[in-house]
Scaffold this active site. Sequence first.
Site, short mmCIF file in Angstrom:
data_model
loop_
_atom_site.label_atom_id
_atom_site.label_comp_id
_atom_site.label_asym_id
_atom_site.label_seq_id
_atom_site.Cartn_x
_atom_site.Cartn_y
_atom_site.Cartn_z
N ARG A 36 10.12 -1.21 11.39
CA ARG A 36 8.67 -0.98 11.36
C ARG A 36 8.05 -1.10 12.75
O ARG A 36 7.10 -0.41 13.07
CB ARG A 36 8.01 -1.95 10.40
CG ARG A 36 8.30 -1.55 8.97
CD ARG A 36 7.42 -2.30 8.02
NE ARG A 36 7.47 -1.66 6.72
CZ ARG A 36 7.30 -2.27 5.57
NH1 ARG A 36 7.04 -3.55 5.55
NH2 ARG A 36 7.36 -1.60 4.45
N LYS A 200 9.86 1.19 -15.31
CA LYS A 200 8.96 1.43 -16.45
C LYS A 200 8.24 2.77 -16.40
O LYS A 200 7.87 3.25 -15.33
CB LYS A 200 7.92 0.32 -16.51
CG LYS A 200 8.52 -0.99 -16.95
CD LYS A 200 7.44 -2.03 -17.01
CE LYS A 200 7.96 -3.32 -17.60
NZ LYS A 200 6.93 -4.34 -17.59
N GLY A 353 9.95 1.99 -2.06
CA GLY A 353 10.77 1.03 -1.32
C GLY A 353 12.18 0.90 -1.87
O GLY A 353 13.16 0.90 -1.10
N GLY A 376 3.88 1.59 -2.63
CA GLY A 376 2.68 1.83 -3.44
C GLY A 376 1.89 3.03 -2.94
O GLY A 376 1.42 3.85 -3.73
P1 AMP Z 1 10.25 0.60 -10.00
O1 AMP Z 1 9.67 -0.52 -9.20
O2 AMP Z 1 9.48 0.91 -11.25
O3 AMP Z 1 10.56 1.83 -9.18
O4 AMP Z 1 11.63 0.07 -10.57
C1 AMP Z 1 12.69 -0.31 -9.76
C2 AMP Z 1 13.55 -1.23 -10.56
O5 AMP Z 1 13.97 -0.57 -11.74
C3 AMP Z 1 14.80 -1.69 -9.88
O6 AMP Z 1 14.67 -3.03 -9.52
C4 AMP Z 1 15.89 -1.48 -10.91
O7 AMP Z 1 16.73 -2.60 -11.05
C5 AMP Z 1 15.11 -1.25 -12.18
N1 AMP Z 1 15.85 -0.46 -13.17
C6 AMP Z 1 16.43 0.73 -13.00
N2 AMP Z 1 17.08 1.13 -14.10
C7 AMP Z 1 16.93 0.16 -15.01
C8 AMP Z 1 17.38 -0.03 -16.35
N3 AMP Z 1 18.15 0.89 -16.95
N4 AMP Z 1 17.02 -1.16 -16.99
C9 AMP Z 1 16.25 -2.07 -16.37
N5 AMP Z 1 15.78 -1.96 -15.12
C10 AMP Z 1 16.13 -0.87 -14.44
#
Ligand code: AMP
Length: 398
Positions: A36, A200, A353, A376
């Site tokens: 950075r 999610k 990230g 974000g």
């Molecule tokens: P996000 O911040 O929504 O982009 O999510 C990233 C996170 O999603 C990472 O820390 C992953 O470990 C988690 N992730 C990815 N696939 C799965 C899954 N099948 N079940 C639970 N968590 C997951």
Amino acid sequence: MVRSVKDIDIANKKVFIRCDFNVPLDEFLNITDDRRVKSAMPTIKYCLDQGCAVILASHLGRPKGVYEEKYSLAPVYKRLTRLLSEEVKFAKDVVGEDAILKANELKSGQVLLLENLRFEKGETSNDAEFAKKLAGLAEVYVNDAFGVCHRAHASVEAITKFFDEKSSAAGFLLQKEVEFSHNLLKRPTRPFVAVVGGSKVSGKLQALRNLLPRVDKLIIGGGMAFTFLKAQGLDVGNSLVEDELLPEALHVMDEAKKLGVKLYLPVDVVAAQTFSADSTMKFVTTQEIPKGWMGLDIGPATSRLFREALNDAQTILWNGPMGVFEMEKFSKGSFKMSHTIAEAHATTVVGGGDTADVVARAGDADEMTFISTGGGASLELIEGKELPGVKPLKLKEA
Ligand code: AMP
């Protein structure tokens, strides 16, 4: 599009640059990754070449509006003195006596780093008085901190009220971020494929809604895929599901059909009994996830399917890992996706990230066209939102 620092006259002026020096530190307060700081160099050096006196400001971590040594920008100051051969000074405060004195005395070719902006309560509350004091330090305002542009903070938003179009602009990093996402969403070379993953649906729903009318194909992996699979009537065991979003998932699938967007979901997964690195695991089709088991990564058949779907892509946007990549056992789907995208003959844009982390760990970073630095902030751009830090710097016709 934004006004670039090259579009305004900054010659021999005192310039305030909002940087993102939010670097990771170890327990001895050594910088463990200085990307950075290094990536701020082009804008800083350009300003120095124009004969400017340069004032740098950034946040580091999340102090609560008061000085705390562990959040001091002192380590960044040390690194800056090594990276810049020019004379660098460091203020003990942000808009206090020391900062004002040093800013006043700053001469052309010199650089002054202020202390952590978040040592002042007014920073995160977007306080106009604090912003006025910051603005009073310089004649020109440059924002090069994309990672905080989705936040209405004083050094990002309120401060812009004190500079007109001739004296405020985006630095090169910010300009690149905004232009890439603008071109990607407004005029992608087709076929345009979006690969969305992560934990999610709720976190990416707005992004999905905004992407649907723009893409030719949508690939959904990661934890969020299970809400879609369940909405299709599959039994996904204990996999991550947001039941309240099942109707929304159906709606997205319906919309995709109406718009002629091909939507791809996993056909097999790496299933585990518990959410842990030492859990028993097996490859199963999404039709056969055993009761009580959960899908923690996409399986090999899905990796092949997604690769096929990406085969003719001319533009690829990737945001969100395909599985729990933090655990080696469940990282292959994400790494394979990284390799597939890296090898594609397409414009490839990586956001978020975690996704940038996957790409770096997979050794593919140099092969991507563009990796967005703001988690974000880059998601909000994909969601089609106007960022508070970018809006005041927009060119009129944009
Ligand atoms: P996000 O911040 O929504 O982009 O999510 C990233 C996170 O999603 C990472 O820390 C992953 O470990 C988690 N992730 C990815 N696939 C799965 C899954 N099948 N079940 C639970 N968590 C997951």
